[in-house]
Write a protein that holds these residues in place. Sequence first.
Motif, mmCIF file in Angstrom:
data_model
loop_
_atom_site.group_PDB
_atom_site.id
_atom_site.type_symbol
_atom_site.label_atom_id
_atom_site.label_comp_id
_atom_site.label_asym_id
_atom_site.label_seq_id
_atom_site.Cartn_x
_atom_site.Cartn_y
_atom_site.Cartn_z
ATOM 1 N N GLY A 1 -10.938 -10.653 57.752
ATOM 2 C CA GLY A 1 -10.008 -9.183 57.912
ATOM 3 C C GLY A 1 -10.352 -8.591 59.354
ATOM 4 O O GLY A 1 -9.269 -8.221 59.402
ATOM 5 N N ARG B 1 -6.866 -7.647 61.595
ATOM 6 C CA ARG B 1 -6.464 -6.497 61.780
ATOM 7 C C ARG B 1 -7.919 -4.913 62.977
ATOM 8 O O ARG B 1 -8.698 -5.547 63.211
ATOM 9 N N CYS C 1 -20.578 -5.698 53.269
ATOM 10 C CA CYS C 1 -20.275 -6.456 53.203
ATOM 11 C C CYS C 1 -20.541 -7.976 52.643
ATOM 12 O O CYS C 1 -19.526 -8.732 51.298
ATOM 13 N N LYS D 1 -12.774 -10.268 47.252
ATOM 14 C CA LYS D 1 -11.622 -9.835 48.407
ATOM 15 C C LYS D 1 -11.449 -7.952 48.440
ATOM 16 O O LYS D 1 -11.331 -7.826 49.862
ATOM 17 N N ALA D 2 -10.865 -7.258 47.378
ATOM 18 C CA ALA D 2 -10.630 -6.400 47.682
ATOM 19 C C ALA D 2 -11.781 -5.282 47.837
ATOM 20 O O ALA D 2 -11.689 -3.774 48.725
ATOM 21 N N ASP E 1 -11.868 -5.432 51.535
ATOM 22 C CA ASP E 1 -9.954 -5.170 51.799
ATOM 23 C C ASP E 1 -10.897 -3.619 52.252
ATOM 24 O O ASP E 1 -10.140 -3.292 52.827
ATOM 25 N N ARG E 2 -11.027 -3.381 51.195
ATOM 26 C CA ARG E 2 -11.825 -1.464 51.002
ATOM 27 C C ARG E 2 -13.055 -1.301 52.727
ATOM 28 O O ARG E 2 -12.544 -0.117 52.940
ATOM 29 N N ILE F 1 -13.059 -2.683 55.194
ATOM 30 C CA ILE F 1 -11.795 -2.651 56.522
ATOM 31 C C ILE F 1 -11.258 -1.910 56.738
ATOM 32 O O ILE F 1 -10.666 -1.280 57.295
ATOM 33 N N ASN F 2 -10.598 -1.236 55.363
ATOM 34 C CA ASN F 2 -9.372 -0.542 55.407
ATOM 35 C C ASN F 2 -10.160 0.808 55.539
ATOM 36 O O ASN F 2 -9.388 0.918 56.610
ATOM 37 N N SER G 1 -10.240 0.391 59.119
ATOM 38 C CA SER G 1 -9.878 1.183 60.235
ATOM 39 C C SER G 1 -8.787 2.302 59.770
ATOM 40 O O SER G 1 -8.012 3.088 61.112
#
Length: 61
Positions: free
Chosen positions: A14, A18, A40, A46-47, A50-51, A53-54, A57
């Motif tokens: 991921g 990004r 992690c 995966k969701a 993703d949260r 990693i989001n 960012s």
Amino acid sequence: MDINNNLPIGFAMGMAMRADALEAYSRLTESEKEQILNECRDAKSKADMDRIINRLSGNWF
């Protein structure tokens, strides 16, 4: 950032997609990085990953 075998594979993949999250992660303290890695390792989907990693960012740290 030195991506090595200590990173969960989903996180490493991921982050590779990004650049903004990778840059944010590189600015974290070692303690903050360990906190992220623990989250992690606890991610169940995966969701969930993703949260995490989001959040990176979005510079929430």
